[in-house]
Design an enzyme around this catalytic site. Structure first.
Site, PDB file in Angstrom:
ATOM      1  N   TYR A  44       8.849 -56.977  -8.402  1.00  0.00           N
ATOM      2  CA  TYR A  44       8.765 -55.771  -9.234  1.00  0.00           C
ATOM      3  C   TYR A  44       7.364 -55.165  -9.190  1.00  0.00           C
ATOM      4  CZ  TYR A  44      13.222 -56.752 -11.691  1.00  0.00           C
ATOM      5  OH  TYR A  44      14.534 -56.950 -12.030  1.00  0.00           O
ATOM      6  N   CYS A  76       8.786 -59.924 -18.160  1.00  0.00           N
ATOM      7  CA  CYS A  76       8.068 -59.433 -16.988  1.00  0.00           C
ATOM      8  C   CYS A  76       7.107 -58.339 -17.426  1.00  0.00           C
ATOM      9  CB  CYS A  76       9.091 -58.887 -15.991  1.00  0.00           C
ATOM     10  SG  CYS A  76       8.319 -58.152 -14.545  1.00  0.00           S
ATOM     11  N   CYS A 190       1.195 -61.799 -15.759  1.00  0.00           N
ATOM     12  CA  CYS A 190       2.442 -61.796 -14.995  1.00  0.00           C
ATOM     13  C   CYS A 190       3.105 -63.105 -15.382  1.00  0.00           C
ATOM     14  CB  CYS A 190       2.166 -61.753 -13.495  1.00  0.00           C
ATOM     15  SG  CYS A 190       3.607 -62.159 -12.483  1.00  0.00           S
TER      16      CYS A 190
HETATM   17  N1  DGL Z   1       7.022 -61.791 -13.368  1.00  0.00           N
HETATM   18  C1  DGL Z   1       6.649 -60.439 -13.106  1.00  0.00           C
HETATM   19  C2  DGL Z   1       5.591 -59.972 -14.110  1.00  0.00           C
HETATM   20  O1  DGL Z   1       5.451 -60.518 -15.196  1.00  0.00           O
HETATM   21  C3  DGL Z   1       6.103 -60.119 -11.728  1.00  0.00           C
HETATM   22  C4  DGL Z   1       6.707 -60.605 -10.499  1.00  0.00           C
HETATM   23  C5  DGL Z   1       7.095 -59.493  -9.538  1.00  0.00           C
HETATM   24  O2  DGL Z   1       6.221 -58.832  -8.942  1.00  0.00           O
HETATM   25  O3  DGL Z   1       8.299 -59.291  -9.427  1.00  0.00           O
HETATM   26  O4  DGL Z   1       4.894 -59.023 -13.866  1.00  0.00           O
END
Ligand code: DGL
Length: 279
Positions: A44, A76, A190
């Site tokens: 993402y 996320c 993240c």
């Molecule tokens: N777990 C996602 C976040 O907290 C990021 C991982 C992704 O780039 O998909 O930003």
């Protein structure tokens, strides 16, 4: 009092759902937990904001229709810093977002120099800039937007592949800033990153690491209490759903098992549940 356990859906592009979901389960074992890993959409952190908003709204609307959660956690930072207003308009259930823990980091840093370690998407968001202006205007915030770290965490969890060069390289990026020597706190912005905090701490010892996991767990508990849910002391059922074509690997199953998640399945939006595997 509602006479069944609440169902909490924890959504991420991948294994970040596990860092947040396990904090919730630890603080409040009662809810049935559904961990969603959107392998179709990973990473993402590289998506354009408008496209990411459309994608996540569509995914979560379908998932909510099928799985009927009582509360949704967007586990996320890359997603929450973009999609929360649009998502809250579309979903009927409460939505808890995970955003960078800049406020507690700025409040506890002694030197006033803090690091922000996130995906490239989160680092460039207006939402993140506003958090910095509102809560850390008295601090120097060293921003590192890494495109490599979340994929390395995925490889660690899915394939068991250690990647010390990535941990090293990410922490070395902070060193380019003139005030790096004084940095005492790093925000893991993240949800993948707390999963490798020990690895990062090994290459950069002596820092305080801050993430949003505990605060999110407390917020979920508060919302469920306010909604009058029955919250027994015994643990609810935990299940991981993998969106996309990947089957769980032995390395991932071992990680899930370690978190007490013994049921996992590949979940295809188009067909409902397509394959089930339990260990
Ligand atoms: N777990 C996602 C976040 O907290 C990021 C991982 C992704 O780039 O998909 O930003």
């Amino acid at each position: 009092m509602v006479n069944r356990r609440p169902r909490v859906l924890v959504f991420d592009s991948g294994v970040g759902a596990l860092s947040i979901g396990s904090e919730i389960h630890q603080l409040l074992p009662a809810p049935d937990m559904l961990y969603i890993m959107d392998c179709n959409g990973f990473p993402y952190g590289g998506w354009d904001e408008a496209a990411l908003t459309a994608h996540i709204c569509q995914q979560l609307q379908t998932l909510c229709e099928r799985l009927l959660p009582d509360l949704v956690v967007v586990a996320c930072n890359s997603a929450s810093t973009a999609v929360l207003p649009a998502l809250r308009e579309r979903l009927a259930v409460p939505v808890v977002g995970v955003v960078p823990a800049i406020k507690p980091a700025a409040a506890t840093s002694r030197s006033g120099v803090i690091g922000l370690l996130a995906t490239p998407g989160t680092v460039r968001r207006d939402y993140t800039e506003r958090l910095i202006n509102d809560f850390a205007s008295h601090c120097t915030v060293i921003r590192v937007g890494s495109a490599a770290l979340a994929p390395a965490v995925e490889r660690l969890f899915w394939e068991g592949e250690e990647n010390p060069a990535v941990w090293q390289q990410v922490m070395a990026e902070f060193q380019q800033h003139p005030k790096a020597e004084r940095m005492d706190t790093v925000v893991l912005a993240c949800t993948h990153f707390p999963l490798v905090q020990p690895e990062l701490a090994r290459v950069a010892p002596g820092l305080d690491w801050v993430d949003s996991g505990e605060a999110i767990a407390r917020r979920v508990r508060q919302l469920l209490h306010e909604a009058n849910w029955d919250l027994p002391a015994s643990a609810g059922h935990q299940r991981a759903l993998i969106l996309g074509l990947r089957e769980a690997t032995p390395a991932l199953c071992k990680r899930l098992d370690g978190l007490g998640i013994q049921q996992y399945q590949r979940y295809d939006r188009a067909e409902a549940v397509s394959a089930t595997a339990t260990n």
